[in-house]
Design an enzyme around this catalytic site. Sequence first.
Site, PDB file in Angstrom:
ATOM      1  N   TYR A 158      28.686 -69.220-107.812  1.00 52.91           N
ATOM      2  CA  TYR A 158      27.681 -68.554-106.973  1.00 52.91           C
ATOM      3  C   TYR A 158      26.488 -68.162-107.833  1.00 52.91           C
ATOM      4  O   TYR A 158      26.641 -67.569-108.897  1.00 52.91           O
ATOM      5  CB  TYR A 158      28.264 -67.307-106.317  1.00 52.91           C
ATOM      6  CG  TYR A 158      29.384 -67.599-105.349  1.00 52.91           C
ATOM      7  CD1 TYR A 158      29.156 -68.354-104.197  1.00 52.91           C
ATOM      8  CD2 TYR A 158      30.667 -67.105-105.574  1.00 52.91           C
ATOM      9  CE1 TYR A 158      30.191 -68.611-103.308  1.00 52.91           C
ATOM     10  CE2 TYR A 158      31.696 -67.354-104.683  1.00 52.91           C
ATOM     11  CZ  TYR A 158      31.449 -68.104-103.561  1.00 52.91           C
ATOM     12  OH  TYR A 158      32.469 -68.365-102.675  1.00 52.91           O
ATOM     13  N   HIS A 184      25.398 -65.864-101.423  1.00 56.85           N
ATOM     14  CA  HIS A 184      26.334 -64.812-101.844  1.00 56.85           C
ATOM     15  C   HIS A 184      25.620 -63.514-102.207  1.00 56.85           C
ATOM     16  O   HIS A 184      26.035 -62.784-103.118  1.00 56.85           O
ATOM     17  CB  HIS A 184      27.205 -65.282-103.009  1.00 56.85           C
ATOM     18  CG  HIS A 184      28.627 -64.827-102.894  1.00 56.85           C
ATOM     19  ND1 HIS A 184      29.051 -63.592-103.299  1.00 56.85           N
ATOM     20  CD2 HIS A 184      29.731 -65.429-102.401  1.00 56.85           C
ATOM     21  CE1 HIS A 184      30.337 -63.445-103.079  1.00 56.85           C
ATOM     22  NE2 HIS A 184      30.775 -64.557-102.525  1.00 56.85           N
TER      23      HIS A 184
END
Length: 451
Positions: free
Chosen positions: A205, A261
């Site tokens: 992420y 995210h």
Amino acid sequence: MSNSGFSRRDTMKALGLSGSAGLLGLFGGMSDAKARDSKETPAYTKAMKPVTIKSVRAIATAPQGSNLIVVKVETSEPGLYGLGCATFTQRAAVVLVAINTYLNEFCTGRDVDNIEDIWHGAYVSSYWRNGPVLNNALSGLDQALWDIKGKRAGMPLYQLLGGKVRFAVPCYTHANGNTPEATVESVKSIMERGFKYIRIQQGGYGAVGSTAELPDFKKENFGGPTDNFMNENTYLKAIPKLFEAVRKSCGEEIELLHDIHERVQPMNAINMIKKLEDYNPFFIEDPFSPENMKWFKLLRQSTTVPLAMGELFNNVNEFVEPMVNQWFDFIRIHVSQIGGVTPAMKVARLGEWFNVKTAWHGPGDVSPVGHSAHAHIDLAVWNFGIQEAVQFNDKTLEVFSGCPTMKNGYMSVNEVPGIGVDINEKEAAKYPITTKSNWQVRKFDGTLIRP
């Protein structure tokens, strides 16, 4: 009056005889009472005997590395029990206490059929609501009670929720690589497995781990030894190029997803998403942290890219304003985080009125019981959007039987009463949980980045 008229009148009188005369003719001389008793009572008209909760306890295991917590509700009916997922993998040990001490005491002796009443009672019994510990414990209880209700009814859970509206559950899975070229190859291999939806990432992420650069805070020994580093500018430049590379090599038909995210500043997220419009994403997930929800209004006005949000929400009320205002297109709910099947169904039904679709969060730190619960809801709700796929290793399949299965990009459930998954507690005990968890990501100077 004609003979035909007389005949019809006499026939009607004969058929309309009341009392014992009619019944004696129909049943060969039996009395009214005996005639009624001679008819077999349909099974569906027979009342089911009350069943109460005997105990509520937690089962902890980690066959695939992530901590998993399963709730087992045992009942007064011998052999009848239910299972539910209560996995809060980052703080699993605390959930055990909430289940074994508080929920067990709260639930013992209650009627297993009264799911709605038990849910609300458990929800407010601590006075202060929510939080991932209590919500996951409550979710495990809730799912276990639905499992029991399905077993008592002799039906899979999806039947109790209204029956199937699709033959199986379309899923997306994850393609990753430290370069665009590596991710492209990953996408191609996944397409060969039949998937029509693929989430693309470069590195972890926020491109964590995709570069070898050493941040200043590491040089100064600031933070923890396992803390990760994210270069926001590098990430923001990389993702449009990643989408371009995948579209060029893999075509326009494959549906592409991406997860920010919540790791970049709101305005930076807006600008990056605008750059992705030409590549037609299926959705972009979690552009903002829960603390920055008001930015969705500006984001919605700035781009036509579909948006998904909600895996960090732990109160069903957090979905109301965004859904009513249609700030995002997919409700990205972590079902155990908001308390189980009961609240998830309420949010899904609300979404139908605002053309907002479901996209339950299904990572590896959800037990097979939880994944199965997701799929049962997916099969039953009309406004389904997409489901995150899952793969179980051999150890997990030894612990859990009846797991959901994947084929050609579709998830299917075990077609048995209830949620359909069982657990071997002896095997589960071979894989103890830990208390270690690291989600810390920092900037160059060591400032923590909120997920």
